[in-house]
Design a protein around this motif. Structure first.
Motif, PDB file in Angstrom:
ATOM      1  N   VAL A   1       0.827  -1.213   0.000  1.00 18.41           N
ATOM      2  CA  VAL A   1       0.000   0.000   0.000  1.00 18.41           C
ATOM      3  C   VAL A   1       0.856   1.256   0.000  1.00 18.41           C
ATOM      4  CG1 VAL A   1      -1.935  -1.122   1.133  1.00 18.41           C
ATOM      5  CG2 VAL A   1      -0.201  -0.011   2.521  1.00 18.41           C
ATOM      6  N   SER A   2       2.174   1.121   0.079  1.00 16.65           N
ATOM      7  CA  SER A   2       3.048   2.294   0.038  1.00 16.65           C
ATOM      8  C   SER A   2       2.998   2.918  -1.350  1.00 16.65           C
ATOM      9  CB  SER A   2       4.486   1.910   0.372  1.00 16.65           C
ATOM     10  OG  SER A   2       4.563   1.361   1.671  1.00 16.65           O
ATOM     11  N   THR A   3       2.987   4.227  -1.405  1.00 12.59           N
ATOM     12  CA  THR A   3       2.970   4.939  -2.686  1.00 12.59           C
ATOM     13  C   THR A   3       4.258   5.728  -2.838  1.00 12.59           C
ATOM     14  OG1 THR A   3       1.823   6.810  -1.676  1.00 12.59           O
ATOM     15  CG2 THR A   3       0.458   5.103  -2.703  1.00 12.59           C
ATOM     16  N   GLY A   4       4.722   5.846  -4.090  1.00  8.15           N
ATOM     17  CA  GLY A   4       5.945   6.596  -4.327  1.00  8.15           C
ATOM     18  C   GLY A   4       7.184   5.775  -4.027  1.00  8.15           C
ATOM     19  N   GLN A   5       8.342   6.307  -4.400  1.00  8.47           N
ATOM     20  CA  GLN A   5       9.598   5.614  -4.200  1.00  8.47           C
ATOM     21  C   GLN A   5      10.099   5.810  -2.776  1.00  8.47           C
ATOM     22  OE1 GLN A   5      12.234   7.125  -7.207  1.00  8.47           O
ATOM     23  NE2 GLN A   5      11.439   5.740  -8.782  1.00  8.47           N
ATOM     24  N   LEU A   6      10.802   4.788  -2.285  1.00 11.53           N
ATOM     25  CA  LEU A   6      11.427   4.874  -0.974  1.00 11.53           C
ATOM     26  C   LEU A   6      12.848   5.382  -1.175  1.00 11.53           C
ATOM     27  CD1 LEU A   6      10.249   1.472   0.581  1.00 11.53           C
ATOM     28  CD2 LEU A   6       9.277   3.737   0.960  1.00 11.53           C
ATOM     29  N   THR A   7      13.085   6.645  -0.875  1.00  9.21           N
ATOM     30  CA  THR A   7      14.408   7.235  -1.062  1.00  9.21           C
ATOM     31  C   THR A   7      14.793   8.033   0.181  1.00  9.21           C
ATOM     32  OG1 THR A   7      13.483   9.231  -2.103  1.00  9.21           O
ATOM     33  CG2 THR A   7      14.129   7.423  -3.559  1.00  9.21           C
ATOM     34  N   ALA A   8      16.097   8.092   0.408  1.00  7.68           N
ATOM     35  CA  ALA A   8      16.631   8.897   1.512  1.00  7.68           C
ATOM     36  C   ALA A   8      18.085   9.194   1.200  1.00  7.68           C
ATOM     37  CB  ALA A   8      16.493   8.175   2.843  1.00  7.68           C
ATOM     38  N   THR A   9      18.602  10.260   1.782  1.00  8.61           N
ATOM     39  CA  THR A   9      20.022  10.556   1.665  1.00  8.61           C
ATOM     40  C   THR A   9      20.762   9.899   2.816  1.00  8.61           C
ATOM     41  OG1 THR A   9      19.716  12.633   2.880  1.00  8.61           O
ATOM     42  CG2 THR A   9      19.618  12.727   0.478  1.00  8.61           C
ATOM     43  N   THR A  10      22.053   9.759   2.676  1.00  8.93           N
ATOM     44  CA  THR A  10      22.860   9.045   3.660  1.00  8.93           C
ATOM     45  C   THR A  10      22.643   9.615   5.058  1.00  8.93           C
ATOM     46  OG1 THR A  10      24.696  10.518   3.103  1.00  8.93           O
ATOM     47  CG2 THR A  10      24.649   8.366   2.028  1.00  8.93           C
TER      48      THR A  10
ATOM     49  N   ARG B   1      20.030   9.684   6.882  1.00  7.61           N
ATOM     50  CA  ARG B   1      18.739  10.304   7.171  1.00  7.61           C
ATOM     51  C   ARG B   1      17.633   9.249   7.200  1.00  7.61           C
ATOM     52  NH1 ARG B   1      18.915  15.832   5.833  1.00  7.61           N
ATOM     53  NH2 ARG B   1      20.974  16.592   6.453  1.00  7.61           N
ATOM     54  N   ASP B   2      16.493   9.595   7.850  1.00  4.18           N
ATOM     55  CA  ASP B   2      15.326   8.718   7.873  1.00  4.18           C
ATOM     56  C   ASP B   2      14.602   8.780   6.532  1.00  4.18           C
ATOM     57  OD1 ASP B   2      15.850   8.056  10.469  1.00  4.18           O
ATOM     58  OD2 ASP B   2      14.382   9.434  11.332  1.00  4.18           O
ATOM     59  N   PHE B   3      14.072   7.636   6.102  1.00  4.25           N
ATOM     60  CA  PHE B   3      13.214   7.622   4.930  1.00  4.25           C
ATOM     61  C   PHE B   3      11.904   8.329   5.272  1.00  4.25           C
ATOM     62  CE2 PHE B   3      16.215   4.470   3.731  1.00  4.25           C
ATOM     63  CZ  PHE B   3      16.156   4.355   2.349  1.00  4.25           C
ATOM     64  N   ALA B   4      11.417   9.148   4.352  1.00  5.40           N
ATOM     65  CA  ALA B   4      10.173   9.881   4.606  1.00  5.40           C
ATOM     66  C   ALA B   4       8.979   8.941   4.695  1.00  5.40           C
ATOM     67  CB  ALA B   4       9.940  10.923   3.513  1.00  5.40           C
ATOM     68  N   LYS B   5       9.041   7.800   4.011  1.00  5.90           N
ATOM     69  CA  LYS B   5       7.966   6.824   4.039  1.00  5.90           C
ATOM     70  C   LYS B   5       8.523   5.474   4.446  1.00  5.90           C
ATOM     71  CE  LYS B   5       5.427   9.088   0.272  1.00  5.90           C
ATOM     72  NZ  LYS B   5       4.865   8.913  -1.093  1.00  5.90           N
ATOM     73  N   SER B   6       7.650   4.639   5.025  1.00  4.08           N
ATOM     74  CA  SER B   6       8.033   3.291   5.400  1.00  4.08           C
ATOM     75  C   SER B   6       7.241   2.295   4.559  1.00  4.08           C
ATOM     76  CB  SER B   6       7.760   3.040   6.890  1.00  4.08           C
ATOM     77  OG  SER B   6       8.606   3.815   7.704  1.00  4.08           O
TER      78      SER B   6
ATOM     79  N   LEU C   1      12.512   3.631   8.837  1.00  3.26           N
ATOM     80  CA  LEU C   1      13.683   3.093   8.161  1.00  3.26           C
ATOM     81  C   LEU C   1      14.716   4.212   8.029  1.00  3.26           C
ATOM     82  CD1 LEU C   1      14.743   0.546   6.707  1.00  3.26           C
ATOM     83  CD2 LEU C   1      13.704   1.416   4.616  1.00  3.26           C
ATOM     84  N   ARG C   2      15.958   3.926   8.434  1.00  2.00           N
ATOM     85  CA  ARG C   2      17.013   4.950   8.413  1.00  2.00           C
ATOM     86  C   ARG C   2      18.145   4.510   7.504  1.00  2.00           C
ATOM     87  NH1 ARG C   2      18.250   9.339  11.402  1.00  2.00           N
ATOM     88  NH2 ARG C   2      20.413   9.996  11.552  1.00  2.00           N
ATOM     89  N   ALA C   3      18.563   5.413   6.612  1.00  2.00           N
ATOM     90  CA  ALA C   3      19.663   5.126   5.692  1.00  2.00           C
ATOM     91  C   ALA C   3      20.993   5.173   6.430  1.00  2.00           C
ATOM     92  CB  ALA C   3      19.666   6.132   4.547  1.00  2.00           C
ATOM     93  N   GLY C   4      21.941   4.350   5.970  1.00  2.00           N
ATOM     94  CA  GLY C   4      23.288   4.384   6.506  1.00  2.00           C
ATOM     95  C   GLY C   4      24.171   5.292   5.664  1.00  2.00           C
TER      96      GLY C   4
END
Length: 595
Positions: free
Chosen positions: A355-364, A366-371, A423-426
């Protein structure tokens, strides 16, 4: 569990009538919809739900519906030390003493959660009630100085034989079983629930379900989830049922909860009284003698006179007759209605729909805006609540869920939706996959692709400073500091590349001219630095090299930011000495002709 429900009330010294009276007497002491909220506001060590997810609904359970102790408290209020009126001492399974470390863990959990979630109104006596029926207060307080049980407390194997069927979710890390799960510790968490709610309440660096401090804190957070207010009876009941889906379990825990609210006292660790009867029928051969006196029996009346039948007064003068007692008609046996078998939520799921919409992206970093988020649906497409969904991070990445875990288990809500934790990016860039599966089922996984990119900066600028110039063989004296910004804001954590090139048109590093040094003293003309929390980088010492000329120090960053700084290397000036005159410096007289 359903095969054992009929044995959950003990069958020995306490009859069904006494049990019912106990529950009624204890419950009558409180208002039907409220329990007194706590008044103090002690500090805690973690905010409620920080890094966690929504609580399971009443259709799931923290324990996997494992067996529990069914002993009930006595009807009398327990004695408090120093009380002016002492009631008769009651021994056996009804003892009200709580081992010291166990009691301290319950009270500490109450204080911690009260400071972070005062609206929950968690009473420590509720934790004591659950701890009593789950493990007999950690087997009577058999814990070490840190609160860890001397031996692991394990429930039966949840292999579907008499209990739920839950396949292994922890690779045996907590329960030692790599095939099926088992409830673990004094509060009897199954590993998949502990993976989400586990705590480190004693600050020893690990979340241990066999530690009473960790387990009590986790149980308190679990009971308070979904914004429950445990001062309301409806929320209190829902919280208890989320621990074990049984009305009899609810009644048993509520009885002990009310009993401990009336009074309790501390006893030394290891001296707590162990309960006897269990909901799966085990332990009844070890039941101690009943603390209650036997009920008095009334002897049957004996016939009066000589034992001869009396004459029938209705027929004067007639022969003596004996009137037989009337015969009571026998009641036909009543067969209780058979309840249809309960289908576990996981068994009703046909698929997991993303049910998630849009791409899961984040910068190094930082937290992902969506899970990632999925909906548990049955064969007709209807949502299924109470389904345990396991999320797992796969691929070459250092991205993690909150708390540093690569897996997390959450439960679907009333709309069937189960969302992964934050979800947090490394620091590694690239893509990885997050998989969602139904715990205990072999359904196809729902997969999500996540991408980690570099932190951007759209502008780089040197901070002050004079033009950079130096003689060959020397070091540039002027320091070089550069500020990175993105959309006008400081850009911390941005990787900036510094390269020495021969001219502004070159794209490769120069083979000669100015250079940096690495740790071994070797020349470097390309260097990567990361901006600090203020978006600044300070370049190390820059040496001029041996060849005079004009060079460029080029700086670039992800996001388009760039800057070019001119470097001037000059040869040192040389001077030519004047030739010295020959002779002594004064002319000599020529000899005279006469000489």
């Amino acid at each position: 569990m359903s095969a054992h429900l009929g044995r959950r009330l003990r069958r020995g010294a306490t009859s069904g009538a006494v049990v019912a009276a106990a529950v009624a007497a204890l419950a009558a002491s409180q208002a039907p919809e409220t329990t007194a909220p706590p008044t103090d506001n002690a500090g805690g060590d973690r905010a409620v739900g920080a890094g966690d997810t929504a609580s399971p609904s009443g259709e799931d359970s923290a324990t996997g519906d494992s067996p529990y102790y069914t002993d009930l408290p006595p009807l009398n209020t327990p004695n408090k030390p120093g009380a002016p009126t002492q009631l008769p001492v009651i021994t056996g399974p009804a003892e009200a003493g709580i081992p010291a470390s166990v009691l301290a863990a319950y009270k500490r959990a109450e204080q911690s959660i009260r400071s972070t979630d005062p609206g929950c109104n968690l009473p420590w006596q509720l934790l004591a009630g659950i701890g009593k029926v789950e493990s007999g207060q950690a087997r009577g307080g058999a814990v070490d100085a840190n609160g860890t049980t001397l031996k692991p407390i394990l429930g039966p194997v949840l292999d579907g034989v008499g209990f739920a069927n839950i396949s292994d979710t922890d690779r045996g890390a907590y329960d030692g079983d790599t095939t099926h799960d088992r409830a673990v510790g004094p509060m009897q968490f199954i590993p998949s629930t502990w993976a989400t709610w586990g705590q480190d309440a004693n600050s020893d660096g690990k979340k241990d379900p066999n530690n009473i401090y960790d387990a009590a804190q986790a149980a308190g957070l679990y009971l308070c989830a979904n914004d429950r207010n445990l001062a309301l009876k409806a929320d209190l009941d829902r919280a208890i049922l989320s621990y074990n889906r049984s009305t009899e379990y609810l009644n048993t825990v509520t009885s002990w909860f009310e009993f401990y609210r009336r009074g309790s006292h501390q006893v030394p660790d290891g001296t707590g009284v162990l309960p006897v009867d269990r909901s799966d029928g085990r332990g009844q051969g070890n039941r101690p003698s009943s603390p209650f006196p036997p009920a008095p029996t009334t002897p049957a009346p004996k016939p009066s006179g000589t034992g001869q039948p009396k004459p029938n007064p209705s027929k004067p003068g007639g022969p003596s007759e004996v009137t037989p007692p009337p015969t009571k008609p026998s009641k036909p046996p009543v067969t209780p209605p058979t309840k249809p078998p309960t289908v576990p939520p996981a068994a009703r799921v046909a698929r997991l729909a993303p049910v998630s919409t849009g791409q899961l992206t984040a910068t190094t970093g930082r937290d992902f805006a969506k899970s990632p988020s999925v909906a548990a649906l049955d064969a007709a497409g209807a949502p299924v609540a109470g389904v345990s969904v396991r999320y797992e991070i796969t691929g070459t990445t250092d991205a993690r869920f909150a708390g540093g875990a690569t897996t997390a288990t959450v439960t679907s809500g009333s709309a069937g939706i189960a969302a992964a934790p934050v979800l947090r990016a490394g620091e590694k860039t690239g893509t990885f996959t997050v998989k969602a599966t139904v715990v205990g089922r072999g359904l196809d996984a729902a997969e999500f692709t996540a991408t980690v990119t570099e932190r951007p900066a759209d502008k780089l600028a040197r901070v002050g400073g004079d033009p950079l110039s130096a003689d060959t063989g020397t070091t540039f004296a002027q320091p070089v500091q550069v500020k990175a910004t993105d959309k006008g804001a400081l850009a911390p954590g941005v990787r900036v590349t510094a390269m020495v090139v021969a001219s502004a048109s070159d794209t490769e590093a120069s083979a000669e001219g100015p250079y940096f040094k690495d740790a071994s003293g070797n020349a470097l003309r390309t260097l990567v630095l990361t901006t600090d929390e203020n978006g600044l980088i300070s370049l190390p010492a820059l040496l001029a090299g041996d060849k005079a000329g004009e060079y460029v120090l080029r700086l670039t960053a992800p996001g388009g930011g760039s800057a070019e700084i001119k470097l001037t290397v000059t040869a040192p000036a040389t001077t030519t000495p004047e030739p010295a005159p020959s002779g002594s410096g004064s002319p000599e007289a020529s000899p005279s002709p006469s000489a």
